[in-house]
Design an enzyme around this catalytic site. Structure first.
Site, mmCIF file in Angstrom:
data_model
loop_
_atom_site.group_PDB
_atom_site.id
_atom_site.type_symbol
_atom_site.label_atom_id
_atom_site.label_comp_id
_atom_site.label_asym_id
_atom_site.label_seq_id
_atom_site.Cartn_x
_atom_site.Cartn_y
_atom_site.Cartn_z
ATOM 1 N N ARG A 35 0.187 -5.928 -4.694
ATOM 2 C CA ARG A 35 0.065 -7.234 -4.027
ATOM 3 C C ARG A 35 1.405 -7.665 -3.435
ATOM 4 O O ARG A 35 1.451 -8.312 -2.406
ATOM 5 C CB ARG A 35 -0.435 -8.297 -5.010
ATOM 6 C CG ARG A 35 -1.684 -7.914 -5.788
ATOM 7 C CD ARG A 35 -2.831 -7.475 -4.907
ATOM 8 N NE ARG A 35 -4.027 -7.210 -5.703
ATOM 9 C CZ ARG A 35 -5.075 -6.545 -5.273
ATOM 10 N NH1 ARG A 35 -5.088 -6.058 -4.043
ATOM 11 N NH2 ARG A 35 -6.121 -6.348 -6.059
ATOM 12 N N LYS A 59 -6.092 -0.722 -18.345
ATOM 13 C CA LYS A 59 -7.438 -0.809 -17.784
ATOM 14 C C LYS A 59 -7.868 0.572 -17.269
ATOM 15 O O LYS A 59 -7.015 1.446 -17.072
ATOM 16 C CB LYS A 59 -7.482 -1.849 -16.659
ATOM 17 C CG LYS A 59 -6.591 -1.538 -15.448
ATOM 18 C CD LYS A 59 -6.636 -2.671 -14.433
ATOM 19 C CE LYS A 59 -5.860 -2.314 -13.172
ATOM 20 N NZ LYS A 59 -5.802 -3.423 -12.208
ATOM 21 N N HIS A 60 -9.153 0.843 -17.109
ATOM 22 C CA HIS A 60 -10.307 -0.041 -17.231
ATOM 23 C C HIS A 60 -11.124 0.442 -18.429
ATOM 24 O O HIS A 60 -11.842 1.436 -18.309
ATOM 25 C CB HIS A 60 -11.165 0.013 -15.981
ATOM 26 C CG HIS A 60 -10.428 -0.265 -14.703
ATOM 27 N ND1 HIS A 60 -9.667 0.693 -14.053
ATOM 28 C CD2 HIS A 60 -10.322 -1.397 -13.964
ATOM 29 C CE1 HIS A 60 -9.150 0.164 -12.955
ATOM 30 N NE2 HIS A 60 -9.521 -1.106 -12.876
ATOM 31 N N ARG A 99 -4.601 5.857 -8.439
ATOM 32 C CA ARG A 99 -4.203 4.714 -9.270
ATOM 33 C C ARG A 99 -4.002 5.137 -10.726
ATOM 34 O O ARG A 99 -3.388 4.406 -11.504
ATOM 35 C CB ARG A 99 -5.270 3.621 -9.194
ATOM 36 C CG ARG A 99 -5.469 3.051 -7.799
ATOM 37 C CD ARG A 99 -6.762 2.247 -7.710
ATOM 38 N NE ARG A 99 -6.750 1.110 -8.610
ATOM 39 C CZ ARG A 99 -7.835 0.397 -8.923
ATOM 40 N NH1 ARG A 99 -9.022 0.738 -8.411
ATOM 41 N NH2 ARG A 99 -7.746 -0.626 -9.742
ATOM 42 N N ASP A 111 -12.881 -7.644 -16.437
ATOM 43 C CA ASP A 111 -12.765 -7.565 -14.991
ATOM 44 C C ASP A 111 -13.599 -8.719 -14.437
ATOM 45 O O ASP A 111 -14.367 -9.360 -15.174
ATOM 46 C CB ASP A 111 -13.282 -6.207 -14.496
ATOM 47 C CG ASP A 111 -12.562 -5.735 -13.234
ATOM 48 O OD1 ASP A 111 -12.005 -6.590 -12.524
ATOM 49 O OD2 ASP A 111 -12.557 -4.522 -12.965
ATOM 50 N N ASP A 154 -2.249 -7.796 -9.788
ATOM 51 C CA ASP A 154 -2.473 -6.345 -9.802
ATOM 52 C C ASP A 154 -1.314 -5.683 -9.067
ATOM 53 O O ASP A 154 -1.341 -5.555 -7.840
ATOM 54 C CB ASP A 154 -3.784 -5.984 -9.086
ATOM 55 C CG ASP A 154 -5.016 -6.470 -9.825
ATOM 56 O OD1 ASP A 154 -5.299 -5.933 -10.900
ATOM 57 O OD2 ASP A 154 -5.692 -7.384 -9.315
ATOM 58 N N HIS A 209 -17.314 -2.870 -8.225
ATOM 59 C CA HIS A 209 -17.349 -4.067 -7.384
ATOM 60 C C HIS A 209 -18.695 -4.185 -6.665
ATOM 61 O O HIS A 209 -19.138 -5.292 -6.348
ATOM 62 C CB HIS A 209 -16.233 -4.027 -6.331
ATOM 63 C CG HIS A 209 -14.859 -4.221 -6.889
ATOM 64 N ND1 HIS A 209 -14.128 -3.196 -7.431
ATOM 65 C CD2 HIS A 209 -14.090 -5.331 -6.995
ATOM 66 C CE1 HIS A 209 -12.958 -3.661 -7.842
ATOM 67 N NE2 HIS A 209 -12.908 -4.949 -7.594
#
Length: 566
Positions: free
Chosen positions: A133, A223-224, A193, A310, A125, A236
C-alpha cells in the site's frame, strides 16, 4: 478511481541500518527476559479496564474497519464515534504521500482517544511486491523473492525495515507475512506473496520476516490460516474448498502457526474464508468454524494471540446474507476481531447485531471479554493502551534516504540470478550468439540489461509476442535469441504465440510467480527471480554475457542506483 502511488527514491548513502538494527536486537533480549517471567492468570490492569467499559465500547473494540478518503472527514469521524472500533485498516485509497498518511493516522488516533480513550490498532497490507500500500521506488521486493534467497538474516532485516517505515507513519499492525505454502507446478491465487514453495523455506523465512517486524515495533499478522495452499480460487469472489485432511495440514500448511507464542509474541493470525469439509464436515469457512479456531488453532497449536478475520464482506464469507449475522457467527466460533473494510452501513449494522446477540443471550459476554482481553494486552505490548505512538517522519526520511532496502533488494536479485545460473545447460563452445531480442513491458529492464550484456540488443514490448514481430526476428537469423521478461500471468499467456520449434532459442525471466509458464521444459532456460524490479536486467545481462562470451570485453561500469522507473 486509481490513486497516485507514493514513490520514495533510495539514493543517498546513510548509515541507518546498523544502529537501529542493533538497538532492535537489544530490545528483543529485554523482551525475551520479560517473557520468561511468570505472568499471572488474571491481568488486573486489563480486567479493571474491561470492567469500566460500556457494552458498546467492548463490542466496538472487536472490529477492524476501513473508510474512504485521505483525511478524516465528517463521515469518518461519525463512523469512529458510532462504531468505536478497536482498529482501522488503510488501503491504497487512503495513502498518497508520507506526510498525508501520517496526518491521517494521527487525526484518527486523536478522534478515537478523545471519544473513548483507547487508541486504535492501525493496520495495513504491506506484504511487499504487488501488495504494497505504501509504494517505494525501487519497489519493496515480493515475499517469494525474499524467501527464495533462503537467508534468514536478510529476511529478518527486510521485515525490520518494512516495520520501521510503517511505524514512522503511525501504523502499528501489518497484515503480513503471508505464510501460505504454494506449488511450483501450477498457478496459485497467492502467487509470489508467499515466502516459499517448500515447507521449510516458507516456515523459516516467514518467521524471520515476522520477527523483524516485531523488532521494528509492528505487530505481525500471519495469514491466511489455515492456508490457501496451491488453490487458485480467490476468496474475494468465491468460497475455495480444499479436500485436505488434518494430518495433511499438520505436515505442511499449519506448520507456520506452531510455536508462535514463543517466537514473535505478541502477534495476530488472520483467518481466511476457506472450507475444509474433511476436517470440519459442516463445510463452514474457517473464519466461522469452531473446529479450526478453537480445536485446532487455540488447543492443538496453543495460539493465544489475536485472531482477526479476513473481510467478512468477501464472497467467500457468504455463510449468511446478513453481515451482522456473519460477525456473530465468527465471534461464536472463536474470532477476536472482525474485519469490515468497505461498507460504512455494514460496519454499524454489524456492531449493532453483535450487541443485540449479547443482550438476548445468543452470544455470551464472557466470550466477548476473552477477545477483548487479548486485544488490550496486544495494545499494551505495543505501547498504545493509553496513548498512541505519534508518527515520526524523521525516521521515515532517514530510512527512505538510505540505501538499506535498495541494497538488500539488489542482493536478492543477484542471489536469485546466480541460483538460476546453476541449472543453466552447459554451453556449446561453438555456439555464436547474434542479436538478443529483449521483450519486456519495462523499458528500464532493457536499459539495465543492455548496459551489462555489452552487445547488440533490440527491445520489444509484449505486443510483439502476439503480433508475430518477435517470431519474425528469430526466423530471420538462426543464431539470434530472445529474452522474455514475464511480469504477470497475462504476459505468460502470450508465450503461446511462440512456435514450439523456436522455444529453445528463448530464455525466460520469471518475475512473477511459480507455475505460470506452460511447458517450462520447452524453453532454453528460465530465470526464476520472482520480482519485476527492472534492475534485475543488469544482473541478467552480466550473467548471460559471461555465459555466452566468457572471454569478451568487460562491460561498462554497472551502477544499479540509476532510477528503477518502469
Amino acid at each position: 478511481m486509481v490513486q497516485g502511488p507514493m514513490f520514495i527514491r533510495f539514493c543517498v548513502p546513510f548509515f541507518f541500518n546498523v544502529s537501529f538494527f542493533l538497538a532492535a536486537l537489544s530490545a528483543k533480549a529485554q523482551l525475551d527476559s520479560t517473557n520468561e517471567q511468570e505472568i499471572p492468570d488474571v491481568d488486573m490492569e486489563i480486567a479493571d479496564l474491561i470492567k469500566g467499559m460500556t457494552l458498546e465500547q467492548k463490542v466496538g473494540q472487536l472490529f477492524l474497519v476501513g473508510f474512504q478518503g485521505r483525511e478524516i472527514t465528517e463521515g469518518a469521524q461519525t463512523m469512529i464515534r458510532e462504531v468505536k472500533p478497536g482498529g482501522i485498516i488503510l488501503f491504497g485509497r487512503n495513502i498518497k504521500t508520507a506526510r498525508q498518511t501520517a496526518r491521517l493516522i494521527n487525526q484518527s488516533q486523536i478522534t478515537a482517544t478523545e471519544l473513548y480513550h483507547i487508541p486504535l490498532l492501525v493496520a495495513v497490507d504491506q506484504e511487499g511486491g504487488v501488495v504494497s500500500r505504501v509504494k517505494l521506488n525501487p519497489p519493496f521486493p515480493s515475499a517469494l523473492s525474499i524467501g527464495n534467497a533462503e537467508n534468514e538474516e536478510i529476511t529478518q532485516r527486510m521485515g525490520y525495515y518494512n516495520s520501521v517505515l510503517l511505524k514512522s507513519l503511525g501504523f502499528n499492525m501489518n497484515l503480513a507475512p503471508v505464510v501460505d505454502i504454494i506449488s511450483d507446478k501450477k498457478p496459485t491465487f497467492i502467487g509470489n506473496r508467499a515466502f516459499g514453495v517448500s515447507v521449510n523455506q516458507a516456515v523459516e523465512m516467514s518467521r524471520a520476516f515476522a520477527l523483524g517486524q516485531k523488532l521494528g515495533g509492528i505487530m505481525p499478522t500471519l495469514k491466511h490460516f489455515p492456508g490457501h495452499g496451491s488453490g487458485f480460487v480467490d476468496s474475494h469472489v468465491a468460497l475455495p474448498t480444499r479436500n485436505d485432511t488434518l494430518e495433511d495440514m499438520l505436515k505442511a500448511d499449519l506448520l507456520p502457526y506452531t510455536n508462535l507464542n514463543q517466537d514473535v509474541s505478541p502477534e495476530a493470525v488472520m483467518v481466511a474464508h476457506i472450507a475444509f469439509p474433511k476436517i470440519d464436515p459442516s463445510g463452514l469457512p474457517a473464519a466461522f468454524s469452531k473446529v479450526f479456531l478453537q480445536d485446532i488453532l487455540r488447543k492443538k497449536l496453543n495460539f493465544d494471540g489475536i485472531v482477526v478475520t479476513d473481510d467478512i464482506e468477501m464472497a467467500g464469507a457468504s455463510v449468511t446474507t446478513s453481515l451482522g449475522d456473519r460477525a456473530v457467527k465468527s465471534l461464536l466460533a472463536g474470532a477476536d476481531m472482525i474485519m469490515v473494510a468497505w461498507n460504512r452501513v455494514a460496519q454499524k449494522s454489524s456492531v449493532n447485531k453483535v450487541i443485540e446477540a449479547i443482550k438476548n443471550g445468543k452470544l455470551p459476554e464472557a466470550r466477548i471479554n476473552e477477545s477483548l482481553e487479548r486485544i488490550l494486552i496486544a495494545k499494551r505490548s505495543l505501547g498504545i493502551l493509553y496513548q498512541a505512538t505519534p508518527p515520526n517522519l524523521r525516521s521515515f526520511r532517514s530510512l527512505a534516504l538510505s540505501n538499506s532496502i535498495s541494497d538488500l533488494s539488489e542482493k536478492l536479485i543477484e542471489t536469485a540470478t546466480q541460483k538460476s545460473m546453476q541449472t543453466m545447460p552447459q554451453r556449446d563452445p561453438k555456439e555464436r550468439v547474434g542479436i538478443m531480442s529483449v521483450v519486456s513491458t519495462r523499458k528500464n529492464f532493457h536499459s539495465h540489461f543492455k548496459k551489462t550484456y555489452n552487445s547488440t540488443t533490440l527491445h520489444f514490448g509484449t505486443p510483439a509476442l502476439r503480433s508475430g514481430e518477435l517470431v519474425s526476428k528469430l526466423k530471420k537469423s538462426s543464431n539470434s535469441l530472445a529474452l522474455v521478461h514475464i511480469t504477470s500471468r497475462q504476459v505468460a499467456q502470450l508465450l503461446e504465440y511462440i512456435p514450439k520449434n523456436l522455444k529453445k532459442r528463448v530464455i525466460l525471466v520469471n518475475g512473477d510467480s511459480p507455475g505460470i509458464i506452460p511447458s517450462p521444459e520447452s524453453y532454453r532456460h528460465i530465470f526464476n527471480i520472482y520480482t519485476s524490479d527492472p534492475r534485475s536486467g543488469g544482473f541478467l545481462g552480466l550473467a548471460l554475457r559471461n555465459y555466452f562470451r566468457p572471454s569478451s570485453t568487460p562491460p561498462q561500469p554497472f551502477d544499479l542506483r540509476t532510477p528503477a522507473g518502469n
